[in-house]
Design an enzyme around this catalytic site. Sequence first.
Site, PDB file in Angstrom:
ATOM      1  N   ILE A 277       0.445   6.033   0.935  1.00 44.88           N
ATOM      2  CA  ILE A 277       1.041   6.827   2.010  1.00 44.88           C
ATOM      3  C   ILE A 277       2.282   7.582   1.525  1.00 44.88           C
ATOM      4  O   ILE A 277       3.066   8.085   2.334  1.00 44.88           O
ATOM      5  CB  ILE A 277       1.404   5.950   3.238  1.00 44.88           C
ATOM      6  CG1 ILE A 277       2.389   4.838   2.856  1.00 44.88           C
ATOM      7  CG2 ILE A 277       0.153   5.358   3.862  1.00 44.88           C
ATOM      8  CD1 ILE A 277       2.916   4.060   4.051  1.00 44.88           C
TER       9      ILE A 277
ATOM     10  N   PRO B  59       0.801  -1.239   0.000  1.00 44.06           N
ATOM     11  CA  PRO B  59       0.000   0.000   0.000  1.00 44.06           C
ATOM     12  C   PRO B  59       0.831   1.285   0.000  1.00 44.06           C
ATOM     13  O   PRO B  59       0.321   2.353   0.342  1.00 44.06           O
ATOM     14  CB  PRO B  59      -0.783  -0.132   1.309  1.00 44.06           C
ATOM     15  CG  PRO B  59       0.172  -0.832   2.220  1.00 44.06           C
ATOM     16  CD  PRO B  59       0.948  -1.791   1.352  1.00 44.06           C
ATOM     17  N   GLU B  60       2.093   1.206  -0.397  1.00 40.72           N
ATOM     18  CA  GLU B  60       2.980   2.361  -0.297  1.00 40.72           C
ATOM     19  C   GLU B  60       2.476   3.578  -1.057  1.00 40.72           C
ATOM     20  O   GLU B  60       2.673   4.726  -0.629  1.00 40.72           O
ATOM     21  CB  GLU B  60       4.389   1.989  -0.776  1.00 40.72           C
ATOM     22  CG  GLU B  60       5.246   1.290   0.270  1.00 40.72           C
ATOM     23  CD  GLU B  60       5.001  -0.203   0.340  1.00 40.72           C
ATOM     24  OE1 GLU B  60       5.815  -0.914   0.946  1.00 40.72           O
ATOM     25  OE2 GLU B  60       3.981  -0.675  -0.210  1.00 40.72           O
ATOM     26  N   ALA B  61       1.833   3.360  -2.215  1.00 39.36           N
ATOM     27  CA  ALA B  61       1.351   4.508  -2.996  1.00 39.36           C
ATOM     28  C   ALA B  61       0.318   5.321  -2.220  1.00 39.36           C
ATOM     29  O   ALA B  61       0.170   6.527  -2.443  1.00 39.36           O
ATOM     30  CB  ALA B  61       0.756   4.032  -4.329  1.00 39.36           C
TER      31      ALA B  61
ATOM     32  N   MET C 101       4.992   6.486   0.005  1.00 42.36           N
ATOM     33  CA  MET C 101       6.276   5.777   0.019  1.00 42.36           C
ATOM     34  C   MET C 101       6.529   5.191  -1.377  1.00 42.36           C
ATOM     35  O   MET C 101       5.735   5.393  -2.297  1.00 42.36           O
ATOM     36  CB  MET C 101       6.269   4.693   1.094  1.00 42.36           C
ATOM     37  CG  MET C 101       6.162   5.239   2.511  1.00 42.36           C
ATOM     38  SD  MET C 101       7.694   6.005   3.105  1.00 42.36           S
ATOM     39  CE  MET C 101       8.535   4.569   3.770  1.00 42.36           C
TER      40      MET C 101
END
Length: 263
Positions: A143, A139-141, A145
């Site tokens: 937040i 799920p980095e996109a 990251m």
Amino acid sequence: MSDAYRHESGLLAEDREHVRVLTLDRPERRNALSTELQADLVEQFLRVVEDGVRAVVLTGTGPAFCAGLDLKEIRAADERGERFRPPMNRPARAVFEVVTETPVPVIAALNGPAVAGGFELALACDLRIASPAVSFALPEAAIGMGANFGSVVLPKRIPVGIALELLFTGDPIDATEAQRWGLVNRLVEPEQVLPTALDLADRIAANAPISVRRMKETATKALELPLWQGLRLDVGPNPYLSEDRKEGIAARLEKRPPRWTGR
């Protein structure tokens, strides 16, 4: 014989004969990867060969395998005005890179969800054992990251379109779907995840350590090479010139267990 040690970072390290079991033990933080925990993981993986380890099992305690980087730690550093360094621009080795380059096989025993850096940690392992309840997500996109390791490795493990959808959306997939794409080697009941991984590690450790190390290094380095170049690779210890080759053949002909020396 078992030799166990707990680091202050929350890493449990236990050697069971030639198998090293590393357990992320921060259940209250869903085994999030603090700076100290990453450093201890790196140290444990860098020592496997000198310690005579032939296989590593990586698992976690509590409801999750690993929730990724410790976001509370990162936010606290941001609030102190500290500079955030990208994963490949730090003085210390990146934990995912170290796990990937570990000379012996590494098995992830996934006791719960592997999210963000936790998914990347699982991707860095060679084999993955999971139960149907386990899920995976990057799920980095969502937040801000970058999922640097996952962006490079995931498209090498599964079809590019599927990998990009998981990266762009951050949507999770369950272990059944992950197995369909080849990300999970074995799907077992929750209580069988760790025993299955340990049994697999024991079977690997029973083989000639030089041969296993050679196979891992050759297979990983030949992936991106044309066939003719891959066949000409000469990487890692050479089992054909080893004492263990003579011992293995003698043991097979004499119908007895081999006595490996690693030479």
